[in-house]
Design a protein around this motif. Structure first.
Motif, PDB file in Angstrom:
ATOM      1  N   VAL A  36       0.834  -1.199   0.000  1.00  0.00           N
ATOM      2  CA  VAL A  36       0.000   0.000   0.000  1.00  0.00           C
ATOM      3  C   VAL A  36       0.875   1.257   0.000  1.00  0.00           C
ATOM      4  O   VAL A  36       0.627   2.203  -0.739  1.00  0.00           O
ATOM      5  CB  VAL A  36      -0.955  -0.013   1.206  1.00  0.00           C
ATOM      6  CG1 VAL A  36      -1.766   1.270   1.279  1.00  0.00           C
ATOM      7  CG2 VAL A  36      -1.881  -1.227   1.138  1.00  0.00           C
ATOM      8  N   LEU A  37       1.925   1.259   0.809  1.00  0.00           N
ATOM      9  CA  LEU A  37       2.803   2.433   0.895  1.00  0.00           C
ATOM     10  C   LEU A  37       3.581   2.677  -0.398  1.00  0.00           C
ATOM     11  O   LEU A  37       4.051   3.797  -0.622  1.00  0.00           O
ATOM     12  CB  LEU A  37       3.769   2.279   2.067  1.00  0.00           C
ATOM     13  CG  LEU A  37       3.152   2.393   3.459  1.00  0.00           C
ATOM     14  CD1 LEU A  37       4.211   2.124   4.528  1.00  0.00           C
ATOM     15  CD2 LEU A  37       2.519   3.747   3.667  1.00  0.00           C
ATOM     16  N   LEU A  38       3.718   1.662  -1.236  1.00  0.00           N
ATOM     17  CA  LEU A  38       4.422   1.825  -2.502  1.00  0.00           C
ATOM     18  C   LEU A  38       3.721   2.843  -3.397  1.00  0.00           C
ATOM     19  O   LEU A  38       4.353   3.463  -4.249  1.00  0.00           O
ATOM     20  CB  LEU A  38       4.532   0.472  -3.216  1.00  0.00           C
ATOM     21  CG  LEU A  38       5.281   0.439  -4.531  1.00  0.00           C
ATOM     22  CD1 LEU A  38       6.721   0.889  -4.325  1.00  0.00           C
ATOM     23  CD2 LEU A  38       5.233  -0.944  -5.128  1.00  0.00           C
ATOM     24  N   ALA A  39       2.431   3.045  -3.180  1.00  0.00           N
ATOM     25  CA  ALA A  39       1.694   4.030  -3.976  1.00  0.00           C
ATOM     26  C   ALA A  39       2.213   5.442  -3.761  1.00  0.00           C
ATOM     27  O   ALA A  39       2.188   6.264  -4.684  1.00  0.00           O
ATOM     28  CB  ALA A  39       0.207   3.957  -3.643  1.00  0.00           C
ATOM     29  N   VAL A  40       2.709   5.741  -2.569  1.00  0.00           N
ATOM     30  CA  VAL A  40       3.172   7.103  -2.265  1.00  0.00           C
ATOM     31  C   VAL A  40       4.360   7.502  -3.145  1.00  0.00           C
ATOM     32  O   VAL A  40       4.315   8.545  -3.813  1.00  0.00           O
ATOM     33  CB  VAL A  40       3.492   7.260  -0.761  1.00  0.00           C
ATOM     34  CG1 VAL A  40       4.088   8.622  -0.456  1.00  0.00           C
ATOM     35  CG2 VAL A  40       2.237   7.015   0.069  1.00  0.00           C
ATOM     36  N   PRO A  41       5.434   6.697  -3.210  1.00  0.00           N
ATOM     37  CA  PRO A  41       6.529   7.123  -4.086  1.00  0.00           C
ATOM     38  C   PRO A  41       6.171   7.062  -5.567  1.00  0.00           C
ATOM     39  O   PRO A  41       6.688   7.863  -6.352  1.00  0.00           O
ATOM     40  CB  PRO A  41       7.670   6.154  -3.757  1.00  0.00           C
ATOM     41  CG  PRO A  41       7.062   5.032  -3.028  1.00  0.00           C
ATOM     42  CD  PRO A  41       5.818   5.549  -2.399  1.00  0.00           C
ATOM     43  N   ILE A  42       5.278   6.159  -5.950  1.00  0.00           N
ATOM     44  CA  ILE A  42       4.875   6.104  -7.360  1.00  0.00           C
ATOM     45  C   ILE A  42       4.200   7.415  -7.757  1.00  0.00           C
ATOM     46  O   ILE A  42       4.513   8.011  -8.788  1.00  0.00           O
ATOM     47  CB  ILE A  42       3.960   4.892  -7.623  1.00  0.00           C
ATOM     48  CG1 ILE A  42       4.761   3.596  -7.529  1.00  0.00           C
ATOM     49  CG2 ILE A  42       3.284   5.003  -8.982  1.00  0.00           C
ATOM     50  CD1 ILE A  42       3.923   2.339  -7.590  1.00  0.00           C
ATOM     51  N   VAL A  43       3.274   7.874  -6.934  1.00  0.00           N
ATOM     52  CA  VAL A  43       2.606   9.148  -7.207  1.00  0.00           C
ATOM     53  C   VAL A  43       3.619  10.291  -7.141  1.00  0.00           C
ATOM     54  O   VAL A  43       3.590  11.209  -7.975  1.00  0.00           O
ATOM     55  CB  VAL A  43       1.435   9.371  -6.221  1.00  0.00           C
ATOM     56  CG1 VAL A  43       0.888  10.781  -6.335  1.00  0.00           C
ATOM     57  CG2 VAL A  43       0.340   8.342  -6.474  1.00  0.00           C
ATOM     58  N   GLY A  44       4.541  10.248  -6.188  1.00  0.00           N
ATOM     59  CA  GLY A  44       5.565  11.280  -6.091  1.00  0.00           C
ATOM     60  C   GLY A  44       6.460  11.350  -7.323  1.00  0.00           C
ATOM     61  O   GLY A  44       6.783  12.440  -7.800  1.00  0.00           O
ATOM     62  N   ILE A  45       6.827  10.195  -7.848  1.00  0.00           N
ATOM     63  CA  ILE A  45       7.660  10.163  -9.056  1.00  0.00           C
ATOM     64  C   ILE A  45       6.904  10.748 -10.237  1.00  0.00           C
ATOM     65  O   ILE A  45       7.435  11.578 -10.993  1.00  0.00           O
ATOM     66  CB  ILE A  45       8.132   8.724  -9.344  1.00  0.00           C
ATOM     67  CG1 ILE A  45       9.130   8.275  -8.279  1.00  0.00           C
ATOM     68  CG2 ILE A  45       8.737   8.611 -10.741  1.00  0.00           C
ATOM     69  CD1 ILE A  45       9.389   6.784  -8.271  1.00  0.00           C
ATOM     70  N   GLU A  46       5.661  10.352 -10.398  1.00  0.00           N
ATOM     71  CA  GLU A  46       4.851  10.882 -11.497  1.00  0.00           C
ATOM     72  C   GLU A  46       4.638  12.381 -11.352  1.00  0.00           C
ATOM     73  O   GLU A  46       4.716  13.121 -12.327  1.00  0.00           O
ATOM     74  CB  GLU A  46       3.506  10.158 -11.559  1.00  0.00           C
ATOM     75  CG  GLU A  46       3.611   8.729 -12.035  1.00  0.00           C
ATOM     76  CD  GLU A  46       4.197   8.613 -13.429  1.00  0.00           C
ATOM     77  OE1 GLU A  46       3.803   9.403 -14.329  1.00  0.00           O
ATOM     78  OE2 GLU A  46       5.053   7.745 -13.639  1.00  0.00           O
TER      79      GLU A  46
END
Length: 107
Positions: A36-46
């Motif tokens: 679930v926390l992996l979504a945070v850096p993915i959105v941050g990278i985008e």
């Protein structure tokens, strides 16, 4: 917006082509907090890419910058969160990433 809608449609097609082995509810139950926390850096990278392009960033520089920052960030997270040991290879990797960014900034 079009890119994100297209990506969502493509992911939907992938769910059809590669169906889940378990039911959807079983898959949700087996998630751990890191998934679930992996979504945070993915959105941050985008978001970082989007802001770089809107600010007039160059494609080649932006890609190298983001990749290098992800690499350095993952090493730091590995050391702090997962108690990985730092060694000379990791230090050299960080140095090469940072020197690459510096070299790309030289006019």
């Amino acid at each position: 917006l079009c890119s994100y809608i297209t990506s969502l449609c493509l992911v939907g097609i992938l769910f059809i082509v590669f169906p889940l082995k378990n039911t959807f509810s079983e898959s949700i139950k087996s998630l751990n907090i890191y998934s679930v926390l992996l979504a945070v850096p993915i959105v941050g990278i985008e978001l970082g890419y989007l802001l770089l392009y809107r600010a007039g960033g160059k494609l080649t520089f932006s890609s190298a910058l983001v990749s290098s920052m992800i690499t350095v960030g993952l090493v730091i997270i590995g050391i702090i969160v997962f108690k990985e040991k730092i060694n000379i290879k990791k230090l050299l990797g960080i140095a090469f990433c940072l020197s690459g960014i510096v070299l790309l900034n030289i006019k």
